[in-house]
Structures are given as structure tokens and as C-alpha cells.
Motif scaffolding. Structure first.
Motif, PDB file in Angstrom:
ATOM      1  N   ARG A 124      15.725 -16.484  -2.402  1.00 38.01           N
ATOM      2  CA  ARG A 124      15.735 -15.421  -1.395  1.00 38.01           C
ATOM      3  C   ARG A 124      14.595 -15.506  -0.377  1.00 38.01           C
ATOM      4  N   PRO A 163       4.311 -10.842  -2.361  1.00 35.81           N
ATOM      5  CA  PRO A 163       5.070  -9.602  -2.626  1.00 35.81           C
ATOM      6  C   PRO A 163       6.346  -9.862  -3.432  1.00 35.81           C
ATOM      7  N   ALA A 164       6.998 -10.995  -3.179  1.00 37.30           N
ATOM      8  CA  ALA A 164       8.225 -11.313  -3.916  1.00 37.30           C
ATOM      9  C   ALA A 164       7.926 -11.593  -5.387  1.00 37.30           C
ATOM     10  N   ALA A 216       5.424 -10.350  -6.998  1.00 33.35           N
ATOM     11  CA  ALA A 216       5.080  -9.038  -7.569  1.00 33.35           C
ATOM     12  C   ALA A 216       6.351  -8.269  -7.955  1.00 33.35           C
ATOM     13  N   GLN A 217       7.396  -8.378  -7.141  1.00 31.48           N
ATOM     14  CA  GLN A 217       8.672  -7.725  -7.472  1.00 31.48           C
ATOM     15  C   GLN A 217       9.287  -8.341  -8.734  1.00 31.48           C
ATOM     16  N   GLU A 218       9.220  -9.669  -8.842  1.00 34.58           N
ATOM     17  CA  GLU A 218       9.741 -10.354 -10.035  1.00 34.58           C
ATOM     18  C   GLU A 218       8.968  -9.911 -11.274  1.00 34.58           C
ATOM     19  N   ARG A 219       7.651  -9.761 -11.120  1.00 39.25           N
ATOM     20  CA  ARG A 219       6.809  -9.347 -12.249  1.00 39.25           C
ATOM     21  C   ARG A 219       7.147  -7.918 -12.667  1.00 39.25           C
ATOM     22  N   ALA A 220       7.378  -7.053 -11.689  1.00 40.72           N
ATOM     23  CA  ALA A 220       7.742  -5.662 -12.000  1.00 40.72           C
ATOM     24  C   ALA A 220       9.071  -5.618 -12.748  1.00 40.72           C
ATOM     25  N   ALA A 221      10.020  -6.448 -12.333  1.00 36.65           N
ATOM     26  CA  ALA A 221      11.321  -6.505 -13.030  1.00 36.65           C
ATOM     27  C   ALA A 221      11.150  -7.019 -14.456  1.00 36.65           C
TER      28      ALA A 221
END
Length: 197
Positions: free
Chosen positions: A44, A87-88, A90-95
């Protein structure tokens, strides 16, 4: 949940140790693997990277050699790339955290933990370490690696001695695999003392 940061310089055996944590049932978030997926075929981040760095992506994803040559030595280009990638990730880590919300222990496998300030996002730190001659032999055995590339990579990484001094745990990899596995088991037992009861 305890968040354990796992780090180590190039050639120290971090991937082997991360696999040992996985085999012990501990969820592991691999930052490098997340980046590869985001930048791989259909990733992405490809459109944003292509806009910022034209000609560096294709059907196979990011052309890492071309992108590396484009940003190497250019701090502003590196910052532009990091503004897309971080930032991407970080989003993967949050998921990942949401998917493992009930886990008592998770591992964040982050090669540049200290270099990126990642230690602020973990509760404890384990550093994977080996003697310098062992590290050098491992790295120089990699395809395409040269002594110059190795020196350049080391120059960008926090020295091993500094990492060990800042760590809560040091996991040796210049010993038989069984000893490394025992060290991993001791880290888990220390962080989760009641798990075996």
C-alpha cells in the motif's frame, strides 16, 4: 501486557532469536517484515513512494537498490521516505497489538530500536549479541556484502557495547544454539514468572 523490544546489530542473530520467541508461543512483531510487505508487490505504500521518488517502484514492489541509491547520503530524502514508512508501520504495529491484546508478553523485533527512539515504546529490552569476529564473519558471508558496506552499516548503528549496557537482557548467539534457546527461556521466565505454575 509486557512489551519486549528485541534488537541487535547486523549479523548478531536476531532473526534466529525472534524465531525462538515465536516457537515459545510469544507473539512477535517484525518491523522489517512489515516494511517489506508494505513495499512489496501490491504494497500500500507503493503509490506514495513512487510519487516521492519516481522510478523506484514497479510490479515487484520497491526497487530497493534504486531507492537506496536515491536516498543514500541525502538527509532530506531519508526524512521524506521515513514520513511515508513510519506512520504505516505504526498502524501495522497497532493492528498487531489489537490482535494479541490478551497476550501477557509480546516481542517487537526492531533492528534500529535505539537509533529510532523505539525504546520509549517498550517495557523491557533484549539485545542479541555475539563477539565482533563472529559478527564480521556472518555478515561478510552474505551475498553482495563487502567490508565497505559492512563498515557503513556499522557506522549507522549504535555500538554493540552500548546496546548491551542499555539492555535489560543480553542474549548470546556466539554459543551453541541450545544455550541461546536457554537464554530466551530465561528471559520469558523472568518476565512471566507465574506462567509455568
Amino acid at each position: 501486557m509486557i512489551r519486549l523490544g528485541l534488537t541487535g546489530s547486523i549479523g548478531m542473530g536476531k532473526s534466529t532469536v525472534a524465531a525462538m520467541f515465536r516457537e515459545s508461543g510469544v507473539p512477535v512483531f517484525d518491523a522489517d517484515a512489515a516494511v517489506h510487505a508494505l513495499q512489496g508487490p501490491g504494497g500500500r505504500l507503493l503509490p506514495a513512494i513512487e510519487v516521492a521518488f519516481p522510478g523506484t517502484t514497479g510490479p515487484a514492489g520497491v526497487d530497493r537498490a534504486r531507492l537506496g541509491a536515491t536516498v543514500f547520503g541525502d538527509d532530506s530524502a531519508i526524512r521524506r521516505l521515513e514520513a511515508i514508512v513510519h506512520p504505516a508501520v505504526a498502524q501495522e504495529r497497532a493492528a498487531f497489538l489489537a490482535a494479541h491484546a490478551d497476550a501477557p508478553l509480546v516481542v517487537f523485533d526492531i533492528p534500529l530500536l535505539f537509533e529510532t527512539g523505539g525504546e520509549r515504546g517498550v517495557d523491557r529490552i533484549a539485545v542479541v549479541s555475539a563477539a565482533a569476529d563472529v559478527q564480521r564473519a556472518r555478515v561478510l558471508a552474505r551475498p553482495g556484502m563487502t567490508t565497505e558496506k559492512f563498515a557503513a552499516i556499522l557506522a549507522r548503528q549504535t555500538p554493540d557495547a552500548t546496546k548491551r549496557a542499555r539492555a535489560d537482557f543480553v542474549i548470546p548467539t556466539d554459543v551453541p544454539l541450545a544455550e541461546t534457546r536457554d537464554a530466551v527461556a530465561r528471559v520469558i521466565a523472568c518476565l512471566l514468572p507465574n506462567e509455568g505454575e
